[in-house]
Design a protein around this motif. Structure first.
Motif, PDB file in Angstrom:
ATOM      1  N   GLY A   1       0.810  -1.209   0.000  1.00 43.10           N
ATOM      2  CA  GLY A   1       0.000   0.000   0.000  1.00 43.10           C
ATOM      3  C   GLY A   1       0.843   1.258   0.000  1.00 43.10           C
ATOM      4  O   GLY A   1       0.501   2.258  -0.654  1.00 43.10           O
ATOM      5  N   LEU A   2       1.976   1.232   0.707  1.00 49.98           N
ATOM      6  CA  LEU A   2       2.870   2.394   0.731  1.00 49.98           C
ATOM      7  C   LEU A   2       3.526   2.607  -0.623  1.00 49.98           C
ATOM      8  O   LEU A   2       3.705   3.756  -1.064  1.00 49.98           O
ATOM      9  N   CYS A   3       3.896   1.524  -1.295  1.00 48.99           N
ATOM     10  CA  CYS A   3       4.432   1.652  -2.655  1.00 48.99           C
ATOM     11  C   CYS A   3       3.404   2.310  -3.574  1.00 48.99           C
ATOM     12  O   CYS A   3       3.736   3.163  -4.396  1.00 48.99           O
ATOM     13  N   MET A   4       2.137   1.898  -3.422  1.00 48.15           N
ATOM     14  CA  MET A   4       1.084   2.465  -4.255  1.00 48.15           C
ATOM     15  C   MET A   4       0.916   3.949  -3.966  1.00 48.15           C
ATOM     16  O   MET A   4       0.756   4.764  -4.883  1.00 48.15           O
ATOM     17  N   ALA A   5       0.947   4.318  -2.706  1.00 46.17           N
ATOM     18  CA  ALA A   5       0.797   5.728  -2.334  1.00 46.17           C
ATOM     19  C   ALA A   5       1.931   6.560  -2.930  1.00 46.17           C
ATOM     20  O   ALA A   5       1.698   7.646  -3.482  1.00 46.17           O
ATOM     21  N   ARG A   6       3.155   6.070  -2.828  1.00 46.02           N
ATOM     22  CA  ARG A   6       4.290   6.827  -3.366  1.00 46.02           C
ATOM     23  C   ARG A   6       4.194   6.968  -4.878  1.00 46.02           C
ATOM     24  O   ARG A   6       4.497   8.029  -5.439  1.00 46.02           O
ATOM     25  N   ALA A   7       3.754   5.912  -5.564  1.00 47.00           N
ATOM     26  CA  ALA A   7       3.640   5.964  -7.020  1.00 47.00           C
ATOM     27  C   ALA A   7       2.591   6.979  -7.456  1.00 47.00           C
ATOM     28  O   ALA A   7       2.798   7.730  -8.426  1.00 47.00           O
ATOM     29  N   LEU A   8       1.448   7.024  -6.763  1.00 44.94           N
ATOM     30  CA  LEU A   8       0.418   8.008  -7.097  1.00 44.94           C
ATOM     31  C   LEU A   8       0.906   9.424  -6.810  1.00 44.94           C
ATOM     32  O   LEU A   8       0.656  10.356  -7.593  1.00 44.94           O
ATOM     33  N   LYS A   9       1.596   9.572  -5.707  1.00 46.84           N
ATOM     34  CA  LYS A   9       2.138  10.886  -5.348  1.00 46.84           C
ATOM     35  C   LYS A   9       3.127  11.359  -6.401  1.00 46.84           C
ATOM     36  O   LYS A   9       3.123  12.540  -6.781  1.00 46.84           O
ATOM     37  N   ARG A  10       3.940  10.439  -6.890  1.00 45.36           N
ATOM     38  CA  ARG A  10       4.934  10.793  -7.927  1.00 45.36           C
ATOM     39  C   ARG A  10       4.255  11.230  -9.211  1.00 45.36           C
ATOM     40  O   ARG A  10       4.779  12.101  -9.946  1.00 45.36           O
ATOM     41  N   GLN A  11       3.095  10.683  -9.523  1.00 48.13           N
ATOM     42  CA  GLN A  11       2.359  11.050 -10.727  1.00 48.13           C
ATOM     43  C   GLN A  11       1.446  12.252 -10.507  1.00 48.13           C
ATOM     44  O   GLN A  11       0.754  12.691 -11.441  1.00 48.13           O
ATOM     45  N   GLY A  12       1.432  12.803  -9.309  1.00 52.69           N
ATOM     46  CA  GLY A  12       0.608  13.962  -9.027  1.00 52.69           C
ATOM     47  C   GLY A  12      -0.869  13.655  -8.920  1.00 52.69           C
ATOM     48  O   GLY A  12      -1.710  14.541  -9.154  1.00 52.69           O
ATOM     49  N   LEU A  13      -1.211  12.422  -8.558  1.00 50.94           N
ATOM     50  CA  LEU A  13      -2.612  11.997  -8.464  1.00 50.94           C
ATOM     51  C   LEU A  13      -3.088  12.030  -7.013  1.00 50.94           C
ATOM     52  O   LEU A  13      -2.341  11.670  -6.095  1.00 50.94           O
ATOM     53  N   SER A  14      -4.322  12.439  -6.815  1.00 48.61           N
ATOM     54  CA  SER A  14      -4.875  12.497  -5.462  1.00 48.61           C
ATOM     55  C   SER A  14      -5.327  11.107  -5.014  1.00 48.61           C
ATOM     56  O   SER A  14      -5.807  10.303  -5.829  1.00 48.61           O
ATOM     57  N   TYR A  15      -5.180  10.848  -3.736  1.00 49.38           N
ATOM     58  CA  TYR A  15      -5.571   9.547  -3.194  1.00 49.38           C
ATOM     59  C   TYR A  15      -5.851   9.683  -1.709  1.00 49.38           C
ATOM     60  O   TYR A  15      -5.428  10.641  -1.052  1.00 49.38           O
ATOM     61  N   GLU A  16      -6.561   8.708  -1.181  1.00 46.36           N
ATOM     62  CA  GLU A  16      -6.753   8.554   0.254  1.00 46.36           C
ATOM     63  C   GLU A  16      -6.440   7.108   0.611  1.00 46.36           C
ATOM     64  O   GLU A  16      -6.714   6.199  -0.168  1.00 46.36           O
ATOM     65  N   GLN A  17      -5.872   6.906   1.791  1.00 44.01           N
ATOM     66  CA  GLN A  17      -5.419   5.576   2.198  1.00 44.01           C
ATOM     67  C   GLN A  17      -6.000   5.232   3.567  1.00 44.01           C
ATOM     68  O   GLN A  17      -6.008   6.074   4.472  1.00 44.01           O
ATOM     69  N   PHE A  18      -6.461   4.000   3.693  1.00 45.10           N
ATOM     70  CA  PHE A  18      -7.093   3.567   4.937  1.00 45.10           C
ATOM     71  C   PHE A  18      -6.353   2.349   5.496  1.00 45.10           C
ATOM     72  O   PHE A  18      -6.033   1.415   4.770  1.00 45.10           O
ATOM     73  N   GLU A  19      -6.117   2.393   6.790  1.00 44.60           N
ATOM     74  CA  GLU A  19      -5.408   1.310   7.477  1.00 44.60           C
ATOM     75  C   GLU A  19      -6.164   0.985   8.768  1.00 44.60           C
ATOM     76  O   GLU A  19      -6.392   1.873   9.606  1.00 44.60           O
ATOM     77  N   ARG A  20      -6.549  -0.274   8.931  1.00 46.65           N
ATOM     78  CA  ARG A  20      -7.347  -0.657  10.095  1.00 46.65           C
ATOM     79  C   ARG A  20      -6.536  -0.630  11.388  1.00 46.65           C
ATOM     80  O   ARG A  20      -7.095  -0.491  12.477  1.00 46.65           O
ATOM     81  N   HIS A  21      -5.192  -0.760  11.284  1.00 44.43           N
ATOM     82  CA  HIS A  21      -4.328  -0.769  12.458  1.00 44.43           C
ATOM     83  C   HIS A  21      -3.899   0.668  12.779  1.00 44.43           C
ATOM     84  O   HIS A  21      -4.187   1.607  12.034  1.00 44.43           O
ATOM     85  N   SER A  22      -3.159   0.813  13.867  1.00 42.76           N
ATOM     86  CA  SER A  22      -2.742   2.142  14.321  1.00 42.76           C
ATOM     87  C   SER A  22      -1.447   2.626  13.684  1.00 42.76           C
ATOM     88  O   SER A  22      -1.009   3.745  13.960  1.00 42.76           O
ATOM     89  N   GLY A  23      -0.803   1.785  12.868  1.00 36.16           N
ATOM     90  CA  GLY A  23       0.447   2.182  12.235  1.00 36.16           C
ATOM     91  C   GLY A  23       0.660   1.459  10.928  1.00 36.16           C
ATOM     92  O   GLY A  23      -0.111   0.561  10.559  1.00 36.16           O
ATOM     93  N   VAL A  24       1.717   1.838  10.215  1.00 38.20           N
ATOM     94  CA  VAL A  24       2.042   1.197   8.946  1.00 38.20           C
ATOM     95  C   VAL A  24       2.820  -0.093   9.209  1.00 38.20           C
ATOM     96  O   VAL A  24       3.258  -0.366  10.324  1.00 38.20           O
ATOM     97  N   GLY A  25       2.995  -0.884   8.161  1.00 35.51           N
ATOM     98  CA  GLY A  25       3.833  -2.077   8.288  1.00 35.51           C
ATOM     99  C   GLY A  25       3.118  -3.370   7.993  1.00 35.51           C
ATOM    100  O   GLY A  25       3.765  -4.382   7.723  1.00 35.51           O
ATOM    101  N   GLY A  26       1.782  -3.380   8.083  1.00 37.38           N
ATOM    102  CA  GLY A  26       1.048  -4.602   7.765  1.00 37.38           C
ATOM    103  C   GLY A  26       1.455  -5.762   8.638  1.00 37.38           C
ATOM    104  O   GLY A  26       1.519  -5.665   9.868  1.00 37.38           O
ATOM    105  N   VAL A  27       1.768  -6.900   8.005  1.00 38.95           N
ATOM    106  CA  VAL A  27       2.085  -8.114   8.759  1.00 38.95           C
ATOM    107  C   VAL A  27       3.364  -7.986   9.581  1.00 38.95           C
ATOM    108  O   VAL A  27       3.583  -8.766  10.512  1.00 38.95           O
ATOM    109  N   TRP A  28       4.225  -7.014   9.254  1.00 36.45           N
ATOM    110  CA  TRP A  28       5.495  -6.896   9.962  1.00 36.45           C
ATOM    111  C   TRP A  28       5.354  -6.326  11.367  1.00 36.45           C
ATOM    112  O   TRP A  28       6.292  -6.376  12.158  1.00 36.45           O
TER     113      TRP A  28
END
Length: 461
Positions: free
Chosen positions: A22-49
């Motif tokens: 999801g973070l890779c996707m966010a960075r790629a959209l940001k690099r292309q100048g596209l607007s996005y919103e991101q949702f994470e059910r946990h309190s921090g980034v990292g997913g399974v890690w």
């Protein structure tokens, strides 16, 4: 449906999940100048890690299966002070640092899960969040991963001991004083078996099939580094070279009770674990065949032998799922069928990041996937003719991404691809579409600081 209660997000993209994909996707959209919103059910980034993320399969002894210098995000290598194979805590720190370095936190809404996505008649996507809020987007990217829903095979009989899946396992001390058996020898199963060999009163590992066992280091170097940076040989020649090396290093591992593999090297995931052989050599763990049935205090195996056990831990993988959008994916063998393992062929602007199995590390593959999605979404706004050209590829392109390898016919390999074949085809697609290539420095314009900045993580209890 009352549209007055729906928040229309215009051309924005919805990213579900803030793990590495999801973070890779966010960075790629940001690099292309596209607007996005991101949702994470946990309190921090990292997913399974994040071992504190509810439902994660992470355990204390887990380390990255790929080595330090190959798998990092593009333009953000892992720091040199990390060991060859970083721990789960170090990977979580690295992912957090990556999100800070590229300013990705601002667009993430934490502690917010997505309950459902719905494709409207106009082709736009209605996203229902926990709490009932509804938001409307032009595209949805599913980046919630594959390792959440435990796969528990059914075994006949009644067992008086404890039966668990490895998703519940966290620390080796859980095995103290117990007679333990691990079922399954994927890389996590082998890791956990080594914990059992060290801590359990008696330890076993049950295998349904044989695996090719490759040490994590050869000639003092991480084995994946040798494979990646060495000469790119034809697969048959690479296979011969590795088999000769393994014969010298390991000998015939059947002497430890391990079954002979029923497939050629690289036709399925090899087992990267030298520790398991060490414990087998010292008798700290024993190999058993597949389980036949349970009989009270005993586990009965298909060779007729039996063992009295306290705990059976299934390291038998996970059922891939995407519960909030399951009806929009075509499933085959438990795997979603997507163009390039990314693009839905049936539903416009529905994408998946990380829904693949491959013989390489994931993060740069996530970068490749996310870049393709971002370029396509930008074309929809600025180069609609080019976007329609890519629509034809989504509908009809069916590349061979096996790299000449005849992968094992199993559920796991329904979407398996060879990494070099995958990257080569994506380069071809980028050239065909006139998209920018992914080269070192591509994301440097987004960096908010130079160098690696460690992130303080909360201490795990």
């Amino acid at each position: 449906m009352n549209d007055e209660k729906i928040h229309d997000c215009g051309d924005a993209v919805c990213i579900i999940g803030a793990g590495p994909g999801g973070l890779c996707m966010a960075r790629a959209l940001k690099r292309q100048g596209l607007s996005y919103e991101q949702f994470e059910r946990h309190s921090g980034v990292g997913g399974v890690w994040d071992i504190d993320n509810p439902g994660t399969p992470m355990y204390e002894s887990a380390h990255f299966i790929s080595s330090r210098d190959l798998p990092g995000f593009l333009d953000y290598p892992m720091p040199k002070h990390f060991p060859d194979y970083p721990s789960n805590r170090q990977i979580l720190e690295y992912v957090n640092s990556f999100a800070h370095a590229f300013g990705l936190y601002a667009n993430i809404r934490f502690n917010t899960s997505v309950d459902k996505v719905f494709k409207r008649d106009d082709g736009r996507w209605l996203v229902t969040l926990s709490g009932g809020e509804q938001r409307l987007y032009r595209a949805v990217v599913c980046a919630t991963g594959c390792n959440w829903d435990a796969n528990m095979p059914e075994v006949k009989g009644q067992f008086n001991g404890e039966i668990r899946h490895s998703v519940t396992y966290k620390k080796a001390e859980e095995f103290k004083g117990k007679k333990v058996m691990i079922i399954g020898a994927g890389n996590s199963g082998a890791d956990i078996a080594c914990d059992a060999a060290t801590y359990a009163q008696k330890a076993f590992i049950s295998l349904r099939r044989g695996y090719h066992m490759i040490p994590k280091h050869l000639f003092g170097l991480p084995v994946d580094e040798i494979s990646e940076k060495g000469p790119q040989l034809p697969i048959w020649l690479t296979r011969i070279a590795f088999q000769l090396i393994l014969r010298v290093i390991n000998g015939d591992v059947r002497r430890f009770g391990l079954p002979k593999p029923d497939h050629k090297l690289f036709e399925s995931h090899p087992l990267l674990n030298a520790q398991l052989l060490h414990y087998l050599q010292h008798g700290d763990i024993q190999v058993k065949p597949d389980v036949s049935h349970y009989d009270g205090d005993h586990v009965v195996f298909k060779d007729g032998s039996r063992e009295q056990l306290d705990l059976v831990l299934y390291a038998t993988g996970y059922k891939w799922s995407c519960k909030y959008a399951a009806d929009y994916f075509e499933w085959k063998g438990g795997r979603p069928q997507l163009y390039l393992s990314i693009f839905s062929r049936q539903h416009h602007n529905l994408f998946g990041i990380g829904y693949l199995e491959t013989n390489s590390s994931a993060y740069k593959l996530f970068d490749n996937e996310a870049h393709a999605v971002a370029c396509y979404l930008r074309d929809q706004l600025h180069h609609p003719e080019r976007a329609r050209q890519f629509d034809q590829l989504i509908a009809h392109d069916d590349p061979d991404l096996s790299g000449g390898i005849d992968f094992v016919k199993s559920q796991r390999h329904e979407v398996y691809l060879e990494v070099h074949a995958f990257k080569k085809h994506l380069r071809k697609v980028r050239q065909q579409m006139g998209w920018s290539d992914l080269e070192e420095g591509y994301y440097s314009v987004l960096r908010q600081h130079s160098g690696y900045v460690p992130v303080d993580l909360p201490q795990t209890a």
